[in-house]
Write a protein that holds these residues in place. Structure first.
Motif, short mmCIF file in Angstrom:
data_model
loop_
_atom_site.label_atom_id
_atom_site.label_comp_id
_atom_site.label_asym_id
_atom_site.label_seq_id
_atom_site.Cartn_x
_atom_site.Cartn_y
_atom_site.Cartn_z
N VAL A 34 2.04 -3.90 -14.27
CA VAL A 34 0.77 -3.39 -13.77
C VAL A 34 1.28 -1.85 -13.07
O VAL A 34 0.68 -0.83 -13.40
CB VAL A 34 0.08 -3.98 -12.75
CG1 VAL A 34 -0.76 -3.21 -12.15
CG2 VAL A 34 -0.36 -5.30 -13.43
N ASN A 35 2.41 -1.88 -12.38
CA ASN A 35 3.05 -0.77 -11.82
C ASN A 35 4.41 -0.49 -11.83
O ASN A 35 5.06 -0.79 -11.01
CB ASN A 35 2.34 -0.84 -10.44
CG ASN A 35 2.65 0.59 -9.60
OD1 ASN A 35 3.00 1.53 -10.00
ND2 ASN A 35 2.07 0.52 -8.39
N PRO A 36 4.90 0.14 -12.92
CA PRO A 36 6.12 0.10 -13.33
C PRO A 36 7.04 1.02 -12.55
O PRO A 36 8.11 1.08 -12.37
CB PRO A 36 6.21 0.28 -14.84
CG PRO A 36 5.00 0.85 -15.10
CD PRO A 36 3.83 0.24 -14.27
N ASN A 37 6.15 2.07 -11.91
CA ASN A 37 6.80 3.15 -11.07
C ASN A 37 7.08 2.40 -9.36
O ASN A 37 7.70 3.14 -8.86
CB ASN A 37 5.89 4.19 -10.84
CG ASN A 37 5.65 4.99 -12.25
OD1 ASN A 37 6.64 5.15 -12.78
ND2 ASN A 37 4.52 5.56 -12.35
N LYS A 38 6.43 1.48 -9.35
CA LYS A 38 6.79 0.59 -7.85
C LYS A 38 7.74 -0.52 -8.05
O LYS A 38 8.41 -0.66 -7.24
CB LYS A 38 5.27 0.19 -7.41
CG LYS A 38 5.68 -0.33 -5.99
CD LYS A 38 4.08 -0.62 -5.25
CE LYS A 38 4.32 -1.14 -3.82
NZ LYS A 38 4.77 -0.31 -2.89
N SER A 93 0.57 -1.11 0.17
CA SER A 93 0.00 0.04 0.23
C SER A 93 0.75 1.38 -0.04
O SER A 93 0.28 2.38 -0.42
CB SER A 93 -0.89 0.02 1.34
OG SER A 93 -0.10 0.11 2.30
N SER A 94 2.25 1.16 0.35
CA SER A 94 2.93 2.48 0.42
C SER A 94 3.43 2.55 -1.11
O SER A 94 3.36 1.98 -1.75
CB SER A 94 4.21 1.95 1.30
OG SER A 94 4.88 1.32 0.98
N SER A 95 4.25 3.71 -1.10
CA SER A 95 5.02 4.12 -2.20
C SER A 95 6.43 3.46 -2.51
O SER A 95 7.15 3.97 -3.19
CB SER A 95 4.88 5.75 -2.59
OG SER A 95 3.47 6.01 -2.47
N CYS A 96 6.66 2.68 -1.56
CA CYS A 96 8.18 2.20 -1.62
C CYS A 96 8.37 1.62 -2.67
O CYS A 96 7.44 1.22 -3.55
CB CYS A 96 8.27 1.43 -0.22
SG CYS A 96 7.51 -0.32 -0.47
N LYS A 97 9.87 1.42 -3.08
CA LYS A 97 10.18 0.95 -4.23
C LYS A 97 10.59 -0.45 -4.07
O LYS A 97 11.20 -0.83 -3.30
CB LYS A 97 11.38 1.85 -5.03
CG LYS A 97 10.90 3.17 -5.07
CD LYS A 97 10.12 3.38 -6.50
CE LYS A 97 9.99 5.01 -6.95
NZ LYS A 97 9.37 4.98 -7.95
N ILE A 98 10.37 -1.44 -5.45
CA ILE A 98 10.81 -2.66 -5.32
C ILE A 98 11.77 -3.07 -6.40
O ILE A 98 11.14 -2.65 -7.55
CB ILE A 98 9.48 -3.69 -5.13
CG1 ILE A 98 8.73 -3.55 -3.85
CG2 ILE A 98 10.11 -5.07 -5.33
CD1 ILE A 98 7.39 -4.42 -3.87
N VAL A 99 12.90 -3.59 -6.15
CA VAL A 99 13.84 -4.03 -7.37
C VAL A 99 13.73 -5.55 -7.21
O VAL A 99 14.21 -6.08 -6.27
CB VAL A 99 15.24 -3.34 -7.08
CG1 VAL A 99 16.10 -3.86 -8.33
CG2 VAL A 99 15.13 -1.80 -7.23
N TYR A 100 13.18 -6.23 -8.29
CA TYR A 100 13.22 -7.45 -8.45
C TYR A 100 14.24 -8.09 -9.56
O TYR A 100 14.36 -7.65 -10.16
CB TYR A 100 11.75 -8.09 -8.94
CG TYR A 100 11.73 -9.43 -8.74
CD1 TYR A 100 11.43 -10.28 -7.58
CD2 TYR A 100 11.97 -10.31 -9.66
CE1 TYR A 100 11.33 -11.66 -7.42
CE2 TYR A 100 11.82 -11.65 -9.79
CZ TYR A 100 11.66 -12.41 -8.65
OH TYR A 100 11.42 -13.82 -8.57
N CYS A 101 15.06 -9.09 -8.84
CA CYS A 101 16.21 -9.67 -9.55
C CYS A 101 15.88 -10.95 -10.01
O CYS A 101 15.67 -12.02 -9.07
CB CYS A 101 17.68 -9.33 -9.14
SG CYS A 101 18.88 -9.88 -10.34
#
Length: 327
Positions: free
Chosen positions: A219-223, A153-161
């Motif tokens: 769906v949410n490339p900014n997140k 629910s937050s605006s935190c960023k996720i980097v998935y490798c």
């Protein structure tokens, strides 16, 4: 199991609370190829200890909008990704230059600089995440489905490798033989491949974990930013700039990029004394995180038939997703 064992705490089950023991008794279970027993929770397979950590994390972790969370399957470039992003976001505080000999990555293993969420929530449940400097940088192997609600629910960023499944499997196979020989001795490679292709390994199934984050990134490339280990290896500088743009790190000079690539290279990190001779608080030797770091290293371990078995499984599971992984 003795506390002096080299097996990390999150593979043991010494400190489960009764609520978790009650839950575990109701869950599907299987003998694991890395652990004596693992349990299926929210569609994923976990050790008892990791399950406790995930439950604690889901209940207590409060994400901040400025947080950065690095997500991987086990043995998918986690150590390297931690180093790269730590160096990137801290480049003002800790300038990365060949003339500087006091950068934290030169004297501290990346796993100590970037806390492992579910591991911390099991091993040190009273750890105060609010004391981490902002932006808080953390990592996890938790599936997107099982992330704490505050992360979603937050605006935190996720980097998935994501890493090629054959290389990931082989790296995990060798890692398990080092850390838990008592659990892998009676588990031949062929049996482990079969378990992997059935999705029955810690954090598995592989394809569900990957596709959840792949779809989230669409769906949410900014997140959610989806990167691959192979692209990181082939064009590290380009991918660093892509991650920097995603995280809003501001402009980054080409020289800074080159210095980060050099500092965080496999050759550089694996040669440091802290990564050759050190140990983490849970007893695991830091050298266990540095084996080869190659693309296509699976060829030294997997026969052609076993490799084809993994390829067929992944092709079937990824069909229609639009995601193509390097072989």
């Amino acid at each position: 199991m003795s506390s002096s064992s080299s097996v990390p705490d999150y593979l043991r089950d010494d400190d489960l609370i009764q609520e978790t023991r009650d839950l575990i008794s109701s869950l599907p279970s299987e003998k694991g190829w890395l652990v004596s027993r693992m349990y299926q929770f929210q569609g994923r397979w976990h050790t008892e200890a990791l399950l406790q950590g995930i439950l604690n994390c889901q209940k207590d972790f409060e994400a901040q909008d400025s947080d950065i969370i690095l997500v991987t399957n086990p043995k998918s470039g986690t150590t390297w990704l931690k180093a790269l992003v730590f160096a990137l976001i801290n480049r003002q505080k800790f300038p990365v230059s060949s003339s500087s000999g006091n950068h934290p990555l030169l004297v501290t293993n990346p796993h100590l600089l970037v806390p492992f969420l579910e591991g911390v929530y099991y091993e040190s449940p009273d750890f105060d995440f609010s004391e981490l400097p902002s932006p808080r940088l953390m990592n996890t192997h938790i599936s997107h489905l099982s992330l704490p609600e505050s992360v979603k629910s937050s605006s935190c960023k996720i980097v998935y490798c994501c890493r090629n499944p054959k290389d990931m499997f082989v790296s995990l196979w060798h890692f398990g033989k080092k850390l838990a020989p008592e659990h892998t001795a009676d588990y031949p490679l062929e049996k482990a491949v079969e378990a992997f292709c059935e999705g029955k390994f810690i954090g598995g199934p592989f394809w569900d974990h990957v596709l959840e984050y792949w779809y989230a990134s669409r769906v949410n490339p900014n997140k959610v930013l989806f990167v691959t280990y192979e692209e990181l290896k082939k064009q590290t500088g380009v991918e660093i700039k892509r991650i920097a743009e995603f995280l809003g790190c501001g402009s980054i000079e080409e020289e800074e990029v080159r210095e980060i690539v050099k500092l965080c290279s496999f050759e550089s990190l694996s040669s440091l004394e802290i990564n050759r001779e050190g140990k983490l608080p849970n007893g695991i030797e830091t050298k266990a995180f540095f084996r080869k770091g190659e693309i296509g290293g699976w060829r030294d371990t997997l026969s052609e038939s076993l490799a084809e078995k993994i390829d067929r499984t992944i092709e079937e599971k990824f069909r229609g997703s639009g995601l193509k992984l390097s072989c």
